[in-house]
Design an enzyme around this catalytic site. Sequence first.
Site, PDB file in Angstrom:
ATOM      1  N   SER A  12      36.695  27.437 -45.481  1.00 31.30           N
ATOM      2  CA  SER A  12      37.275  26.376 -44.786  1.00 31.30           C
ATOM      3  C   SER A  12      37.246  25.150 -45.452  1.00 31.30           C
ATOM      4  CB  SER A  12      36.376  26.202 -43.472  1.00 31.30           C
ATOM      5  OG  SER A  12      36.679  24.688 -42.985  1.00 31.30           O
ATOM      6  N   ASP A  39      41.205  23.022 -40.917  1.00 28.19           N
ATOM      7  CA  ASP A  39      40.660  22.704 -39.540  1.00 28.19           C
ATOM      8  C   ASP A  39      41.451  21.183 -39.138  1.00 28.19           C
ATOM      9  OD1 ASP A  39      38.524  24.673 -38.582  1.00 28.19           O
ATOM     10  OD2 ASP A  39      37.567  23.891 -40.363  1.00 28.19           O
ATOM     11  N   MET A  41      41.305  18.114 -36.199  1.00 30.40           N
ATOM     12  CA  MET A  41      40.541  17.584 -35.379  1.00 30.40           C
ATOM     13  C   MET A  41      41.094  16.257 -34.924  1.00 30.40           C
ATOM     14  SD  MET A  41      36.926  18.612 -36.597  1.00 30.40           S
ATOM     15  CE  MET A  41      36.392  20.095 -37.293  1.00 30.40           C
ATOM     16  N   HIS A  70      43.435  26.297 -37.814  1.00 35.02           N
ATOM     17  CA  HIS A  70      42.616  25.866 -36.333  1.00 35.02           C
ATOM     18  C   HIS A  70      42.791  24.496 -35.916  1.00 35.02           C
ATOM     19  CE1 HIS A  70      38.490  25.686 -34.956  1.00 35.02           C
ATOM     20  NE2 HIS A  70      39.224  25.908 -33.946  1.00 35.02           N
ATOM     21  N   MET A  72      42.056  22.149 -33.385  1.00 34.27           N
ATOM     22  CA  MET A  72      40.935  21.368 -32.523  1.00 34.27           C
ATOM     23  C   MET A  72      41.325  20.145 -31.771  1.00 34.27           C
ATOM     24  SD  MET A  72      37.685  22.321 -34.671  1.00 34.27           S
ATOM     25  CE  MET A  72      38.619  22.520 -36.197  1.00 34.27           C
ATOM     26  N   ASP A 179      34.238  31.878 -36.713  1.00 38.42           N
ATOM     27  CA  ASP A 179      34.039  30.608 -37.185  1.00 38.42           C
ATOM     28  C   ASP A 179      32.806  29.941 -37.181  1.00 38.42           C
ATOM     29  OD1 ASP A 179      34.845  28.267 -38.542  1.00 38.42           O
ATOM     30  OD2 ASP A 179      36.244  27.757 -37.320  1.00 38.42           O
TER      31      ASP A 179
HETATM   32  C1  DX5 Z   1      33.931  23.728 -37.045  1.00 33.14           C
HETATM   33  C2  DX5 Z   1      35.173  24.446 -38.096  1.00 33.14           C
HETATM   34  C3  DX5 Z   1      34.828  25.267 -38.812  1.00 33.14           C
HETATM   35  C4  DX5 Z   1      33.783  24.650 -39.741  1.00 33.14           C
HETATM   36  C5  DX5 Z   1      32.889  25.819 -40.430  1.00 33.14           C
HETATM   37  O1  DX5 Z   1      34.507  23.044 -35.936  1.00 33.14           O
HETATM   38  O2  DX5 Z   1      36.085  25.022 -36.985  1.00 33.14           O
HETATM   39  O3  DX5 Z   1      35.851  25.993 -39.413  1.00 33.14           O
HETATM   40  O4  DX5 Z   1      34.410  24.410 -41.220  1.00 33.14           O
HETATM   41  O5  DX5 Z   1      32.146  25.365 -41.532  1.00 33.14           O
HETATM   42  P1  DX5 Z   1      30.761  26.013 -41.809  1.00 33.14           P
HETATM   43  O6  DX5 Z   1      31.149  27.188 -42.476  1.00 33.14           O
HETATM   44  O7  DX5 Z   1      30.016  25.098 -42.765  1.00 33.14           O
HETATM   45  O8  DX5 Z   1      29.934  26.239 -40.510  1.00 33.14           O
HETATM   46 ZN    ZN Z   2      37.830  26.178 -37.904  1.00 28.16          ZN
END
Ligand code: DX5
Ligand code: ZN
Length: 223
Positions: A12, A39, A41, A70, A72, A179
């Site tokens: 990620s 990711d 957001m 992903h 969010m 994840d």
């Molecule tokens: C969190 C993200 C993840 C994040 C995971 O909201 O969706 O993809 O990057 O990071 P680690 O592996 O550090 O928990």
């Molecule tokens: Zn993610």
Amino acid sequence: MTDLSRVKIAPSILSADFARLGEQVKAAEEAGADYIHFDVMDGIFVPNITMGPMVLEALSRVTKVPMDVHLMIEDPDRYLEDFAKAGATVIMVHFEAVKHLHRTVQRITALGCRAGVVLNPATPIIMLEEILPDLGRVLLMSVNPGFGGQSYIESTTNKIQRMRKMANLYNPQLEIEVDGGAKGNNIREIAEAGADVIVAGTAVFNDKETVGEAMAKLREALR
Ligand code: DX5
Ligand code: ZN
């Protein structure tokens, strides 16, 4: 010990150095990343704000690794086409952020992408019973979404096992992704529970080691 090297790793880039994003993606590619986990957001669905389709498009130009997007964000339907055009391979929307999930999933598929649905830690897997045959991917959150570097929520292991059983029943081809909080010391447990793809943010991009060293450690733990 079982050989779990078929399990895919999706670094990620949320934890990458944003000032050197292209380079870091290349490093992940050279280290054998199976997907680049991207990711998105919006500051509403989750408190944090990250990146959008323009950044995805730029990174798609520097790598051949499939992009695992992903979302969010609230009401992700507004941006599906933009992310598909920008080079997404898999587009995943949160169950908690969509009103008409069936329609959203059909749209993602019609755009030529693999459709995925994400469940927050508190959302039960039974919510996916009807839609499961239409999905290429389910992503189980093992932290509350919003930030990298959080600890793995232990009850996820049992949730993955139950998700695997349900997938065998309704959609044996389904890829299960997990994840949040995956590290060298728990990646094996996550894989053994039934994950096909494991996201790793801070375990891959950190100050202590190179991306290559970090990926090698994760692979070793799966061997
Ligand atoms: C969190 C993200 C993840 C994040 C995971 O909201 O969706 O993809 O990057 O990071 P680690 O592996 O550090 O928990
Ligand atoms: Zn993610």
